[in-house]
Scaffold this active site. Structure first.
Site, PDB file in Angstrom:
ATOM      1  CG  ASP A  59      -2.149   0.893   1.027  1.00  0.00           C
ATOM      2  OD1 ASP A  59      -3.199   0.362   0.629  1.00  0.00           O
ATOM      3  OD2 ASP A  59      -2.049   2.115   1.239  1.00  0.00           O
ATOM      4  CG  ASP A  62       3.200   6.170  -5.980  1.00  0.00           C
ATOM      5  OD1 ASP A  62       2.313   5.670  -6.703  1.00  0.00           O
ATOM      6  OD2 ASP A  62       3.429   7.395  -5.942  1.00  0.00           O
ATOM      7  CE1 TYR A  88     -12.610   3.385 -10.267  1.00  0.00           C
ATOM      8  CE2 TYR A  88     -14.749   2.900 -11.238  1.00  0.00           C
ATOM      9  CZ  TYR A  88     -13.708   2.553 -10.389  1.00  0.00           C
ATOM     10  OH  TYR A  88     -13.775   1.381  -9.677  1.00  0.00           O
ATOM     11  CE  LYS A  92     -10.955   0.472 -11.602  1.00  0.00           C
ATOM     12  NZ  LYS A  92      -9.865  -0.290 -10.944  1.00  0.00           N
ATOM     13  CB  THR A 121     -14.929  -0.163   0.003  1.00  0.00           C
ATOM     14  OG1 THR A 121     -15.167   0.736  -1.107  1.00  0.00           O
ATOM     15  CG2 THR A 121     -15.075  -1.602  -0.459  1.00  0.00           C
TER      16      THR A 121
END
Length: 250
Positions: free
Chosen positions: A37, A62, A155, A159, A190
């Site tokens: 992460d 990163d 976004y 994807k 989430t």
């Protein structure tokens, strides 16, 4: 059931949300896990795995940085013994505006993490897996990679690109022992979803857009990812597994 005993898994974006649940689920089924992460939240995931009796290593990375990704893969192999499974989950979703109203820098940042980040992970993960002659990789796509989503052009485009990367790399490396697939979740309950809700929109309204009439849990998506990583999916290559409560069949 120890489906992943004696295997090492690397999970990006594992500090929270789906990534954290996937990392913990892999560990619960026997895998040694590199918890990757960009923030220190990954340490909490690794600690939780170790406290439950599993083996985990937190690596800060990163995914926009090729050298950092290369070093992360190398550290995983050096410290955990191999790289058998990779779940490329790190992504961002910062938009809530139509194309004419957002800054073009948003597109650059989304593609740098969601697309270039996965490309760099694939580049360095595949290199090791080809050398050892085996491996399973799952890329985090989205139902937004299959349909259009209003107010989220970057976004959505990112994807779709993830699915293109998945298919191209799957064709290239299937015969060399590396299986590459993707998952396409609908809306999942989430922290990222909560952080990106438009003002005044409750998350239950997002769930109601799905025929199943609710949001997915991270655990439900994790189950699909683990299946793709397992020997049970040994003949599955280049597939985009939809886990969306019926959203994309409407």
């Amino acid at each position: 059931m120890q489906r992943f005993a004696n295997r090492t898994a690397l999970v990006t974006g594992a500090g929270s949300g789906i990534g954290a649940i996937v990392a913990r689920a892999l560990a619960a089924q026997g895998a040694r896990v590199a918890v990757v992460d960009v923030t220190a939240a990954g340490q909490a995931t690794a600690d939780a795995i170790c406290e439950a009796g599993g083996e985990a290593l937190y690596l800060q990375c990163d995914v926009q940085d090729s050298g950092a990704v290369e070093n992360t893969v190398a550290a995983t192999v050096a410290r955990l013994g191999s790289l058998d499974i990779a779940v490329n989950n790190a992504a961002i979703d910062p938009e809530t505006a139509p194309e004419a109203e957002w800054d073009e820098s948003v597109m650059e940042r989304v593609f740098a993490i969601n697309v270039q980040g996965i490309f760099l992970c694939l580049k360095h993960e595949i290199a090791h897996m080809v050398e050892q002659g085996s491996g399973a990789i799952v890329n985090m796509a989205s139902a937004a990679g299959l349909v259009g989503v209003m107010n989220k052009p970057a976004y959505t485009a990112s994807k779709h690109a993830v699915l293109g990367l998945t298919k191209a790399s799957a064709l290239q490396y299937a015969a060399r022992g590396v299986r590459i697939n993707a998952v396409c979740p609908g809306a999942v309950d989430t922290p990222m979803l909560a952080d990106n809700l438009p003002p005044g929109v409750d998350k239950t309204l997002i769930g109601a857009n799905h025929p199943i009439n609710r949001l997915a849990t991270p655990e439900e998506v994790a189950e699909a990812i683990l299946w793709l990583c397992s020997d049970a999916a040994s003949y599955v290559v280049g597939h985009a597994l939809t886990v969306d409560g019926g959203l994309t069949i409407q």
